[in-house]
Enzyme design. Structure first.
Site, mmCIF file in Angstrom:
data_model
loop_
_atom_site.group_PDB
_atom_site.id
_atom_site.type_symbol
_atom_site.label_atom_id
_atom_site.label_comp_id
_atom_site.label_asym_id
_atom_site.label_seq_id
_atom_site.Cartn_x
_atom_site.Cartn_y
_atom_site.Cartn_z
ATOM 1 C CG ASP A 147 94.316 95.558 55.152
ATOM 2 O OD1 ASP A 147 94.572 95.493 56.110
ATOM 3 O OD2 ASP A 147 94.276 95.405 54.008
ATOM 4 C CE1 TYR A 177 97.783 86.005 59.068
ATOM 5 C CE2 TYR A 177 99.955 87.193 58.685
ATOM 6 C CZ TYR A 177 98.541 86.680 58.995
ATOM 7 O OH TYR A 177 97.892 87.759 58.421
ATOM 8 C CE LYS A 192 81.744 80.538 59.080
ATOM 9 N NZ LYS A 192 81.023 81.639 57.907
ATOM 10 C CG ASP A 231 95.904 90.783 57.370
ATOM 11 O OD1 ASP A 231 96.554 91.296 57.465
ATOM 12 O OD2 ASP A 231 95.974 89.730 56.174
ATOM 13 C CG ASP A 273 80.298 85.119 57.047
ATOM 14 O OD1 ASP A 273 79.921 85.555 58.236
ATOM 15 O OD2 ASP A 273 79.282 84.510 56.988
#
Ligand code: IPM
Ligand code: MG
Length: 371
Positions: free
Chosen positions: A256, A146, A196, A252, A228
């Site tokens: 959600d 970001y 990750k 982020d 994942d």
């Protein structure tokens, strides 16, 4: 009497209507406690851009600088409407990220919480929801992709290219880890570290720093899990998670998904904690498709007020009362049309009625002055 200055940034879309309900709750908290809230409303987001050409005007910055805490509504426009604003002035890039940077709000707490008796909101089967969902996602909020350097251009082969940088230093990682570990200590003492590291070097450093700090919190059990895999397990067995810590972009996306397993992003408030000042906002967007219809549930906005009382003003008791009041309204069978899968015999009410019912419930509970 304690006296606090609060900046109110209503934002776009459903922002003003859900903010109105949050203010009703705040006024009641003020009335029944030895505290004075001085509320100042300021322009922010696309509405501010259309009014004065700047999504984060200087005057708003000054009001936020003077405030003890900031409550912010959702911002943004539909994909088509956004095109009317130059890319760098669009409210996400031109207002929200600068707000986060200005107050260095590096720790973003996103509760993903659904008591067992509200399990019918979730699209997951009852046997998977089990005793309810009670997770806090801790998202690093001012680093990573970001905020990294960005470059676009045409390369030697004449092709347009883009480069975005994912950067963290060890201090940035350490401070978010301390927040997550401390939070784990106050809860179930299990921390899921989301990474990750099989692909990203940033995750290798992320994990290394955690391993170095973890011995300071010997009671916390740390579980490392690939991002994942975490996405899958959130659907298959959310009950195994308590506190989860992750970098900005992972946070982020997974937060959600958190809203998804609850049944709606409308059930997702959040706290953005900085070293000196924090701000509070729903995790969702401005829902322009349902704006102005008085049908959006104000839960995420009122929940953000509860989080402010707890984290900025040492009023966790009243915060708990607010959660209980909101859940009590759902428990009585009420809901708003925006929430998915509201159950068979639900009584549909509007945004303002939901706010009023929360106020009524809260009024009936004894005030709790402190934590
Ligand atoms: C969120 C939002 C923002 C983000 C957008 C509006 C820039 O999706 O708070 O999760 O990506 O951080
Ligand atoms: Mg998001």
């Amino acid at each position: 009497m304690r006296h606090y200055k609060i900046a109110l940034l209503e934002g776009d879309g459903i922002g003003p209507e859900i903010m109105k309900e949050a203010v009703k709750v705040l006024k009641l908290v003020e009335k029944r406690n030895d505290v004075k809230f001085e509320l100042t409303t300021a322009d922010f987001g696309a509405s501010a851009y259309f009014k004065c050409g700047d999504p984060f005007p200087e005057e708003t910055k000054a009001i936020c600088d003077r405030a003890d805490a900031i409550i912010k509504g959702p911002i943004g426009l539909s994909h088509e409407e956004s095109k009317k604003i130059p890319v760098d002035k669009q409210p996400e890039r031109g207002a929200l990220l600068p707000l986060r940077a200005r107050f260095n709000t590096y720790a973003n707490y996103r509760p993903v919480s659904l008591p067992k008796d509200l399990g019918h909101f979730s699209p997951l089967k009852p046997e998977i929801v089990g005793d309810g969902i009670d997770i806090i996602m801790v998202r690093e909020l001012v680093g990573g992709l970001y905020f990294g350097d960005k470059e676009t251009g045409v390369n030697e082969q004449g092709l347009r290219y883009v480069k975005e940088t994912l950067e963290y230093d060890e201090a940035q990682i350490a401070r978010i880890m301390h927040q997550a570990l401390k939070l784990s200590m106050s809860r179930k003492k299990v921390l899921h570290n989301i990474h990750k590291s099989n692909v990203l070097k940033s995750s290798v450093l992320w994990n290394e720093v955690l391993e170095e700090i973890a011995p300071e919190y010997p009671e916390v059990e740390i579980k490392h899990i690939l991002v994942d895999a975490a996405a899958t397990l959130l659907c298959l067995n959310p009950g195994q998670f308590d506190v989860m810590v992750m970098e900005n972009m992972f946070g982020d996306i997974l937060s959600d998904q958190g809203g998804g397993i609850l049944g709606s992003l409308g059930l997702m408030p959040s706290a953005c904690i900085g070293p000196e000042k924090s701000y509070y906002e729903p995790s969702h967007g401005s829902a322009p498709d349902i704006a102005g219809q008085n049908i959006a549930n104000p839960y995420s906005m009122i929940g953000s007020v509860a989080m402010m009382l707890e984290h900025s003003f040492d009023m966790a008791g009243e915060a708990r009362n607010i959660w209980n009041a909101m859940q009590g309204v759902f428990g009585d069978g009420y809901s708003t049309p925006d929430l998915s899968r509201p159950g068979a015999d639900v009584k549909m009410i509007h945004t303002d009625e939901f706010g009023e019912k929360v106020v009524e419930k809260l009024q009936a509970m004894p005030a709790v002055a402190g934590p």
